[in-house]
Design a protein around this motif. Structure first.
Motif, PDB file in Angstrom:
ATOM      1  N   ARG A  63      35.665  43.048  35.129  1.00  0.00           N
ATOM      2  CA  ARG A  63      36.800  43.835  35.623  1.00  0.00           C
ATOM      3  C   ARG A  63      36.758  45.303  35.214  1.00  0.00           C
ATOM      4  O   ARG A  63      37.645  46.082  35.547  1.00  0.00           O
ATOM      5  CB  ARG A  63      38.095  43.266  35.050  1.00  0.00           C
ATOM      6  CG  ARG A  63      38.742  42.383  35.999  1.00  0.00           C
ATOM      7  CD  ARG A  63      40.187  42.181  35.811  1.00  0.00           C
ATOM      8  NE  ARG A  63      40.532  40.964  36.493  1.00  0.00           N
ATOM      9  CZ  ARG A  63      40.556  40.840  37.816  1.00  0.00           C
ATOM     10  NH1 ARG A  63      40.340  41.884  38.586  1.00  0.00           N
ATOM     11  NH2 ARG A  63      40.824  39.689  38.375  1.00  0.00           N
ATOM     12  N   LEU A  79      42.841  37.346  32.865  1.00  0.00           N
ATOM     13  CA  LEU A  79      42.778  38.571  33.675  1.00  0.00           C
ATOM     14  C   LEU A  79      41.808  39.591  33.064  1.00  0.00           C
ATOM     15  O   LEU A  79      41.039  40.231  33.779  1.00  0.00           O
ATOM     16  CB  LEU A  79      44.171  39.216  33.809  1.00  0.00           C
ATOM     17  CG  LEU A  79      44.192  40.525  34.589  1.00  0.00           C
ATOM     18  CD1 LEU A  79      44.048  40.270  36.086  1.00  0.00           C
ATOM     19  CD2 LEU A  79      45.477  41.305  34.355  1.00  0.00           C
ATOM     20  N   ARG A  90      38.730  30.356  32.767  1.00  0.00           N
ATOM     21  CA  ARG A  90      39.154  30.230  34.178  1.00  0.00           C
ATOM     22  C   ARG A  90      38.975  28.776  34.655  1.00  0.00           C
ATOM     23  O   ARG A  90      39.852  28.222  35.302  1.00  0.00           O
ATOM     24  CB  ARG A  90      38.349  31.224  35.031  1.00  0.00           C
ATOM     25  CG  ARG A  90      38.514  31.023  36.514  1.00  0.00           C
ATOM     26  CD  ARG A  90      39.219  32.133  37.207  1.00  0.00           C
ATOM     27  NE  ARG A  90      39.579  31.719  38.550  1.00  0.00           N
ATOM     28  CZ  ARG A  90      40.225  32.450  39.418  1.00  0.00           C
ATOM     29  NH1 ARG A  90      40.610  33.657  39.112  1.00  0.00           N
ATOM     30  NH2 ARG A  90      40.524  31.994  40.601  1.00  0.00           N
ATOM     31  N   SER A 265      54.741  39.633  42.216  1.00  0.00           N
ATOM     32  CA  SER A 265      55.653  38.745  42.952  1.00  0.00           C
ATOM     33  C   SER A 265      56.902  39.513  43.374  1.00  0.00           C
ATOM     34  O   SER A 265      57.374  39.370  44.515  1.00  0.00           O
ATOM     35  CB  SER A 265      56.048  37.546  42.090  1.00  0.00           C
ATOM     36  OG  SER A 265      54.913  36.848  41.668  1.00  0.00           O
ATOM     37  N   ARG A 331      35.728  46.680  39.677  1.00  0.00           N
ATOM     38  CA  ARG A 331      34.686  45.828  39.102  1.00  0.00           C
ATOM     39  C   ARG A 331      33.673  46.764  38.438  1.00  0.00           C
ATOM     40  O   ARG A 331      33.580  47.933  38.796  1.00  0.00           O
ATOM     41  CB  ARG A 331      33.945  45.029  40.188  1.00  0.00           C
ATOM     42  CG  ARG A 331      34.792  44.038  40.958  1.00  0.00           C
ATOM     43  CD  ARG A 331      35.137  42.800  40.152  1.00  0.00           C
ATOM     44  NE  ARG A 331      35.675  41.759  40.997  1.00  0.00           N
ATOM     45  CZ  ARG A 331      36.957  41.600  41.293  1.00  0.00           C
ATOM     46  NH1 ARG A 331      37.856  42.430  40.786  1.00  0.00           N
ATOM     47  NH2 ARG A 331      37.350  40.607  42.082  1.00  0.00           N
ATOM     48  N   PRO A 393      45.355  40.727  49.608  1.00  0.00           N
ATOM     49  CA  PRO A 393      46.509  40.900  48.710  1.00  0.00           C
ATOM     50  C   PRO A 393      46.322  40.166  47.386  1.00  0.00           C
ATOM     51  O   PRO A 393      46.896  40.559  46.370  1.00  0.00           O
ATOM     52  CB  PRO A 393      47.683  40.292  49.503  1.00  0.00           C
ATOM     53  CG  PRO A 393      47.059  39.391  50.497  1.00  0.00           C
ATOM     54  CD  PRO A 393      45.724  39.984  50.827  1.00  0.00           C
ATOM     55  N   PHE A 394      45.515  39.082  47.385  1.00  0.00           N
ATOM     56  CA  PHE A 394      45.278  38.333  46.148  1.00  0.00           C
ATOM     57  C   PHE A 394      43.840  38.506  45.669  1.00  0.00           C
ATOM     58  O   PHE A 394      43.365  37.732  44.838  1.00  0.00           O
ATOM     59  CB  PHE A 394      45.553  36.842  46.377  1.00  0.00           C
ATOM     60  CG  PHE A 394      47.014  36.537  46.631  1.00  0.00           C
ATOM     61  CD1 PHE A 394      47.914  36.457  45.579  1.00  0.00           C
ATOM     62  CD2 PHE A 394      47.489  36.356  47.919  1.00  0.00           C
ATOM     63  CE1 PHE A 394      49.265  36.177  45.802  1.00  0.00           C
ATOM     64  CE2 PHE A 394      48.832  36.077  48.156  1.00  0.00           C
ATOM     65  CZ  PHE A 394      49.729  35.985  47.091  1.00  0.00           C
ATOM     66  N   CYS A 401      43.020  35.855  42.627  1.00  0.00           N
ATOM     67  CA  CYS A 401      44.223  35.562  41.832  1.00  0.00           C
ATOM     68  C   CYS A 401      44.330  34.067  41.545  1.00  0.00           C
ATOM     69  O   CYS A 401      44.410  33.254  42.476  1.00  0.00           O
ATOM     70  CB  CYS A 401      45.460  36.020  42.596  1.00  0.00           C
ATOM     71  SG  CYS A 401      46.998  35.557  41.784  1.00  0.00           S
ATOM     72  N   GLY A 403      46.812  32.603  40.328  1.00  0.00           N
ATOM     73  CA  GLY A 403      48.177  32.134  40.578  1.00  0.00           C
ATOM     74  C   GLY A 403      48.594  32.227  42.037  1.00  0.00           C
ATOM     75  O   GLY A 403      49.778  32.121  42.350  1.00  0.00           O
ATOM     76  N   PHE A 406      50.695  29.318  43.505  1.00  0.00           N
ATOM     77  CA  PHE A 406      51.936  29.298  42.732  1.00  0.00           C
ATOM     78  C   PHE A 406      52.832  30.458  43.187  1.00  0.00           C
ATOM     79  O   PHE A 406      54.023  30.293  43.450  1.00  0.00           O
ATOM     80  CB  PHE A 406      51.565  29.441  41.242  1.00  0.00           C
ATOM     81  CG  PHE A 406      52.723  29.643  40.313  1.00  0.00           C
ATOM     82  CD1 PHE A 406      53.275  28.568  39.636  1.00  0.00           C
ATOM     83  CD2 PHE A 406      53.245  30.908  40.085  1.00  0.00           C
ATOM     84  CE1 PHE A 406      54.334  28.759  38.767  1.00  0.00           C
ATOM     85  CE2 PHE A 406      54.302  31.102  39.225  1.00  0.00           C
ATOM     86  CZ  PHE A 406      54.848  30.021  38.556  1.00  0.00           C
ATOM     87  N   ALA A 407      52.213  31.653  43.306  1.00  0.00           N
ATOM     88  CA  ALA A 407      52.978  32.863  43.641  1.00  0.00           C
ATOM     89  C   ALA A 407      53.593  32.757  45.031  1.00  0.00           C
ATOM     90  O   ALA A 407      54.764  33.067  45.235  1.00  0.00           O
ATOM     91  CB  ALA A 407      52.069  34.093  43.566  1.00  0.00           C
TER      92      ALA A 407
END
Ligand code: HEM
Length: 457
Positions: A63, A79, A90, A265, A331, A393-394, A401, A403, A406-407
């Protein structure tokens, strides 16, 4: 000195800087720049973006953020981790977000949605974005630490979660130091999240010890952490790398569900509501879909009912296209000799790669009339024609992502409960939106919404 320097000196978010660079070179597959002295690239071509996000894992999985997990215990999370430590964590965290786990957890989200409606009925005085951030902090808090009889909006974790999310100059400075002088953090044992260590590690330890004594399963994150701890040492089958699922490691993941989850979110909910406020015809269609589902479920919303709301999904997707919560991703290249296929671009080890999500989502090559809000772009039929790497978006690929499902469920549950009882309006439909000076997020600063009770409520 490039993007990092412009970010420090100008009052603009990083996504605005990469959007400008992206538009300046319409024919280039990538644009070279710097982050202080480090070479950087802004990618424009979707094949190159795919190579970075999904290609050889060992080349681009990083990252671009340096952490020192031995000292900065809360930074040791999925993250911010990199390499083998990230891969193993992960792997162990991914099963927490399967469909069946989410279905078991749905009762928490549903209660959160109902408590949110009661909170809205008190006519809170804050700006809509803050109201939604409060709701998302409380709802993620409930999914992590469990629910009790009181409203999720009275959770003791809310205050700390909000503090952790407040923009703070010291935090920005620590992030910048991390970018420029990673060794400095190491030498002086500086922590990025030190202020929250005691509270979060203490909270998770308390919850886990109480749960160990309980016979009933609660299906929240704390419950799942306990399952991991009971299985003992975590081991990567390929390399043999081992980690212990300590309370500290679990606390770091829980903390990052707040840091990584709450603001995106809230942003997703805010912009979906903002676009509905700007387009009352679209809001009416969403109201119709929600009312019909409530009627079919006899007033008791189920996991399946929320998951299957097709028009709401289209509105949410189009809104996240126009207003992705994370406008730019990073990245770092981890080996010499890497090559991006389009343009045959050689990338040296250490090069930072910008993935300009906002710019891609507003590129007319991918979305004709990109400034128009058209949910039909995401109908079952039409979305088949959208390239995976043009809708991010994720994120995508190895570090997508964790989550995401879940999100989506949580955001939709919050929206459905709120819109069952309220209509949203805005006085800022024609405002040129301004954003906070932030490294990745798109936080609007000059637009607001009003929640007006529906006649049927
Ligand atoms: C609508 C809400 C959300 C949006 C738009 C969003 C977006 C993103 C994006 C763009 C990334 C980076 C992906 C990449 O680098 O390719 C990410 C990563 C991540 N997100 Fe989310 N997120 C949301 C909600 C959540 C929630 C609720 C959680 C936690 C429960 C969460 C946890 C994470 C974590 C832990 C990562 C890092 C994954 C990794 O590096 O392996 N996110 N998210």
């Amino acid at each position: 000195m490039g993007i990092a320097c412009d970010f420090l000196l100008q009052n603009r978010a990083v996504f605005e800087l990469t959007h400008e660079i992206y538009n300046k070179y319409p024919d280039a597959p990538a644009v070279g720049t710097f982050a202080f002295a480090t070479p950087a690239l802004v990618l424009r071509d979707l094949k190159n973006i795919e190579e970075v996000m999904t290609g050889d894992f060992n080349t681009f999985n990083d990252r671009g953020f340096n952490i020192n997990p031995k000292v900065d215990r809360l930074a040791d999370n999925v993250l911010l981790m990199n390499g083998i430590r990230w891969k193993l964590t992960r792997q162990k965290m991914t099963p927490l977000f399967t469909s069946s786990k989410l279905r078991n957890m749905y009762y928490i989200m549903d209660k959160s949605g109902k408590d949110f409606v009661e909170y809205l009925r008190t006519e809170p005085k804050e700006q809509a974005f803050d109201i939604l951030t409060t709701f998302c902090s409380a709802a993620i808090g409930a999914s992590v630490f469990g629910i009790h009889t009181q409203s999720i909006m009275d959770s003791p974790f809310l205050k700390m979660a909000r503090k952790a999310l407040e923009p703070s100059p010291t935090l920005t400075l620590r992030f910048t130091l991390n970018d420029m002088f990673p060794k400095l953090l190491e030498i002086f044992k500086l922590k990025i999240f030190g202020d929250f260590e005691e509270f979060f590690i203490g909270a998770i330890k308390n919850v886990l010890r109480v749960r160990e004594q309980q016979a009933t399963r609660t299906h929240d994150f704390a419950d799942l952490c306990m399952g991991l701890q009971q299985k003992g040492t975590m081991r990567d089958p390929e390399t043999g790398y081992e980690m212990e699922p300590t309370d500290e490691l679990m606390a770091a993941q829980a903390f990052f569900f707040f840091i990584a989850g709450v603001e995106p979110s809230a942003t997703a909910m805010f912009f979906a509501l903002f676009e509905m406020a700007k387009h009352p015809d679209i809001q009416s269609r969403v109201h119709e879909e929600i009312d019909q589902v409530f009627d079919e479920c006899d007033g008791k919303l189920t996991f399946e009912a929320v998951t299957n709301m097709k028009y709401l999904d289209m509105v949410l997707d189009e809104s996240m296209r126009m207003h992705p919560a994370i406008g730019n991703l990073l990245r770092r290249c981890m080996r010499d000799g890497a090559v991006l296929p389009v343009g045959n671009i050689k990338v040296d080890k250490g090069t930072l790669i910008h993935l300009p999500i906002y710019a891609i989502h507003h590129d007319p090559r991918h979305y004709p009339e990109p400034e128009k809000f058209i949910p039909e772009r995401f109908s079952q039929e039409n979305k088949k024609n959208i390239n995976n790497y043009a809708f991010l978006p994720f994120g995508e690929g190895h570090r997508i992502c964790i989550g995401m499902r879940f999100a989506r469920l949580q955001v939709k549950t919050g929206l459905v409960h709120a819109l069952r009882h309220f209509t949203v309006e805005t006085r800022d439909a024609g405002t040129n939106i301004k954003f906070g000076k932030l490294p990745a997020q798109m936080r609007p600063t000059n637009i607001d919404l009003q929640f007006v009770l529906r006649a049927s409520s």
